[in-house]
Design a protein around this motif. Structure first.
Motif, PDB file in Angstrom:
ATOM      1  N   PRO A  23      16.457  37.014 -44.647  1.00  0.00           N
ATOM      2  CA  PRO A  23      16.228  38.389 -44.186  1.00  0.00           C
ATOM      3  C   PRO A  23      14.869  38.955 -44.636  1.00  0.00           C
ATOM      4  O   PRO A  23      14.280  39.768 -43.941  1.00  0.00           O
ATOM      5  CB  PRO A  23      17.378  39.182 -44.828  1.00  0.00           C
ATOM      6  N   THR A  24      14.352  38.479 -45.763  1.00  0.00           N
ATOM      7  CA  THR A  24      13.066  38.957 -46.274  1.00  0.00           C
ATOM      8  C   THR A  24      11.883  38.209 -45.672  1.00  0.00           C
ATOM      9  O   THR A  24      10.741  38.499 -45.990  1.00  0.00           O
ATOM     10  CB  THR A  24      13.019  38.815 -47.812  1.00  0.00           C
ATOM     11  N   GLY A  25      12.163  37.248 -44.807  1.00  0.00           N
ATOM     12  CA  GLY A  25      11.114  36.441 -44.195  1.00  0.00           C
ATOM     13  C   GLY A  25      11.318  34.980 -44.540  1.00  0.00           C
ATOM     14  O   GLY A  25      12.148  34.640 -45.387  1.00  0.00           O
ATOM     15  N   PRO A  26      10.556  34.097 -43.907  1.00  0.00           N
ATOM     16  CA  PRO A  26      10.755  32.669 -44.139  1.00  0.00           C
ATOM     17  C   PRO A  26      10.291  32.234 -45.526  1.00  0.00           C
ATOM     18  O   PRO A  26       9.378  32.829 -46.105  1.00  0.00           O
ATOM     19  CB  PRO A  26       9.919  32.005 -43.044  1.00  0.00           C
ATOM     20  N   PHE A  27      10.926  31.209 -46.029  1.00  0.00           N
ATOM     21  CA  PHE A  27      10.546  30.567 -47.286  1.00  0.00           C
ATOM     22  C   PHE A  27      10.292  29.110 -46.953  1.00  0.00           C
ATOM     23  O   PHE A  27      11.064  28.489 -46.211  1.00  0.00           O
ATOM     24  CB  PHE A  27      11.676  30.704 -48.317  1.00  0.00           C
TER      25      PHE A  27
END
Length: 187
Positions: free
Chosen positions: A173-177
């Motif tokens: 949800p916070t962006g791709p890792f």
């Protein structure tokens, strides 16, 4: 199964974070712009997607062979562009005024190698770029266009390309890792 891709890591330097901060400062009212994290900057050569664990050794070997056939080169990201239209931009990106032939040769070799493995190329032409931000919608299109037109065209990122990196991507949800699975030195 892993979600994977092959890319070139691009160090973020100082000019690129300053560009992003300037955009954020000038466009605080635009809540539907998602900026890419500076530590995630990369130039994708081949998005593989869902990858069987059993395929990974063959992918690693193909990438090793491709990397051996190419010498290190440099990239200078010195121009901005938009995917979508001026009225409905979807992505703001950094590209190059002078893309080295070495990059095109490397990308073609990568695609051929993955075709041989059964991971066929898509129909899109290779447009070497780094995503600065993704735009879902704009509150003030005219003002965004003013800010975009005012972006200084200069070198924001420089990369000495010495290796290919095989990544695993995790969508959060916070962006791709991104996790590095393997590095392949050029030359």
């Amino acid at each position: 199964m892993k979600r994977t891709f092959l890319a070139i890591h691009i160090p973020n330097g100082t000019e690129y974070p300053a560009l992003v901060e300037s955009l954020k400062k000038n466009l605080p009212h635009e809540k539907y712009i998602n900026y890419c994290r500076p530590d995630n900057i990369h130039l994708t050569l081949k998005f593989i997607g869902q990858t069987e664990d059993l395929d990974i050794p063959a992918i690693n070997e193909a990438c090793r062979k491709v990397a051996q056939r190419h010498q290190p080169f440099t990239l200078d990201f010195d121009r901005t562009g938009i995917f979508g239209s001026n009225g409905t931009p979807r992505v703001l990106w950094l590209g190059m005024n002078k893309t080295p032939q070495a990059l095109y040769d490397l990308e073609a070799d990568v695609l051929d190698a993955f075709d041989d493995l059964g991971y066929l190329r898509d129909r899109q032409n290779f447009v070497p770029h780094l995503t600065v931000c993704r735009i879902k919608s704009l509150v003030d299109k005219k003002f965004f266009q003013q800010i975009y037109n005012g972006i200084e065209q200069k070198t924001y990122l420089h990369a000495d390309v010495k290796e290919l990196i095989y990544y695993q991507s995790f969508l959060q949800p916070t962006g791709p890792f991104y996790k590095i699975l393997k590095r392949f030195p050029l030359g």
